[in-house]
Design an enzyme around this catalytic site. Sequence first.
Site, PDB file in Angstrom:
ATOM      1  N   CYS A  23      55.748 -67.848 -32.445  1.00 17.34           N
ATOM      2  CA  CYS A  23      56.588 -67.948 -33.649  1.00 17.34           C
ATOM      3  C   CYS A  23      56.687 -66.571 -34.311  1.00 17.34           C
ATOM      4  CB  CYS A  23      56.059 -68.993 -34.627  1.00 17.34           C
ATOM      5  SG  CYS A  23      54.341 -68.755 -35.136  1.00 17.34           S
ATOM      6  N   ASP A  31      51.563 -72.018 -26.220  1.00 13.92           N
ATOM      7  CA  ASP A  31      52.140 -71.694 -27.523  1.00 13.92           C
ATOM      8  C   ASP A  31      51.117 -70.787 -28.205  1.00 13.92           C
ATOM      9  OD1 ASP A  31      54.120 -71.952 -29.606  1.00 13.92           O
ATOM     10  OD2 ASP A  31      52.670 -73.195 -30.684  1.00 13.92           O
ATOM     11  N   ASP A  82      42.310 -77.197 -28.362  1.00 14.54           N
ATOM     12  CA  ASP A  82      42.212 -76.183 -29.410  1.00 14.54           C
ATOM     13  C   ASP A  82      40.765 -75.745 -29.491  1.00 14.54           C
ATOM     14  OD1 ASP A  82      44.049 -75.066 -31.801  1.00 14.54           O
ATOM     15  OD2 ASP A  82      41.962 -75.208 -32.466  1.00 14.54           O
ATOM     16  N   ASP A 139      38.232 -73.438 -25.428  1.00 15.14           N
ATOM     17  CA  ASP A 139      38.719 -72.078 -25.668  1.00 15.14           C
ATOM     18  C   ASP A 139      39.713 -71.713 -24.563  1.00 15.14           C
ATOM     19  OD1 ASP A 139      39.162 -69.384 -26.060  1.00 15.14           O
ATOM     20  OD2 ASP A 139      37.051 -68.856 -26.299  1.00 15.14           O
ATOM     21  N   CYS A 198      46.989 -74.408 -26.543  1.00 20.51           N
ATOM     22  CA  CYS A 198      46.769 -74.040 -27.957  1.00 20.51           C
ATOM     23  C   CYS A 198      47.538 -75.050 -28.802  1.00 20.51           C
ATOM     24  CB  CYS A 198      47.248 -72.620 -28.242  1.00 20.51           C
ATOM     25  SG  CYS A 198      46.493 -71.350 -27.201  1.00 20.51           S
ATOM     26  N   SER A 199      47.045 -76.264 -28.896  1.00 25.13           N
ATOM     27  CA  SER A 199      47.871 -77.395 -29.286  1.00 25.13           C
ATOM     28  C   SER A 199      47.952 -77.701 -30.773  1.00 25.13           C
ATOM     29  CB  SER A 199      47.379 -78.657 -28.568  1.00 25.13           C
ATOM     30  OG  SER A 199      48.234 -79.740 -28.820  1.00 25.13           O
ATOM     31  N   ALA A 200      46.876 -77.473 -31.517  1.00 30.45           N
ATOM     32  CA  ALA A 200      46.825 -77.920 -32.914  1.00 30.45           C
ATOM     33  C   ALA A 200      47.963 -77.319 -33.742  1.00 30.45           C
ATOM     34  CB  ALA A 200      45.479 -77.554 -33.530  1.00 30.45           C
TER      35      ALA A 200
END
Length: 450
Positions: free
Chosen positions: A385, A332, A287, A314, A263-265
């Site tokens: 986060c 992430d 992403d 996905d 989930c990089s972006a």
Amino acid sequence: MKLDLPRETALKILYEVNKSGAYSNIALNKNLEDVKLSNIDKAFITELVYGTLKWQLSIDYIIEKFSSVKIKKLSPWILNILRLGVYQLLYMTKIPESAACNESVNLAKRYGHSASSRYVNAVLRNITRSKDKIEYPDRNKDLSAYLSIRYSHPEWMVKNWLNRFGESFTEELLKCNNENAPLTVRVNTLKTSTEELRDQLEKEGFEPQPAKYVENALIINKPSSITKMRAFEQGLFQVQDESSMIVAQVLNPKPKDLVIDVCSAPGGKATHIAELMQNTGQVIARDVHEHKIKLIEEAAIRLGIGIIKAEVFDAQKEDLKLINKADCVLVDAPCSGLGIIRRKPDIKWTRKEKDLDEIVKLQERILDTSSKYVKPGGVLLYSTCTVEPKENEEMVKKFLQDNRDFELEDISEVLPKDLKKDTAKAGYIQLYPNIDGIDGFFISKMRKRS
């Protein structure tokens, strides 16, 4: 009638956020690209937008006290004009009351009609005369209602935190969420050093200072037009909070590794991982949205990184060709974002309590699928986060119960030396803005048994 351009711009951004569901940071950046705006104007607009969003619940409570019309019956334009006016009157000490009222009335004439402008004038003048007499809910009779209005957070959120953290910690967290987060940048060690970047930023007229925990990071005081800075264009740094930097440090990838960031972006962690790998090996950065893949690619090019392969994929779907192939996998995960409210205040109003269950289900699917890419002896790192246990400790605990071939790994040796957490030896840490002075993050490191 000539309108005040910064205030009108702030109004348009608030309308996009509140009516169209735009993200505040994206709407703000898009509107600040206007070349007619000076750096002072841009800073003023930023303060108006983020400040008004931050204190929106408190502001609406005050408007209701002085308005003869229910907020729900006001047009979005007039409501946001009132919010901007109240924010200037009550939260910005250097704005003359006359300017706050008059410019709000002018906006109401443009975005409403004559009756609207008279109404806005009456409400704001009444607030000006009686602002020292505003009554808030009684703290002793209804603590959650008091804290909700006093610190402008949804009451469901306040109640959850009171149950979990207690009164003192919750109030400190609420207070901290309303403070301005510092602008922190990660030094691109492939191109420069911390000392060299600090010198260049000072020459460009900025005021950099050492970050709180991470050695190759700087806090930039009084920032403006970051993307127009020479050092940014040269790829000497990446804007990123320290909490986010600590994720890659805990992952601790090695040169020539194969790392998958599912989930990089927008690519902050992927580019940091590539730097730690000395730009050797491969980072597969994925992403689900194509436009976000472009952000990763642009960041990699600017930073001079050549080992990132950005892909639309996905994370919930299984990629058979990568099963048991990766040295490191970073999840992430999409989350509630309740650890970064001070940076994105609109999270308070867009996130609903019922969202958490759906988010948790999504996280479970992504974590389970992504774990299959880890080769024996490899690392799986899970981060969010947020400060919600069901998205963090409880998520990892359930995963480990269902996947006995993974175990938590001591991370105390790879944390920044000044960051002390009792749980680090157990393999995870929870960061809080009010305790640690950085974004609220959860980081957990697991290793697949050989």
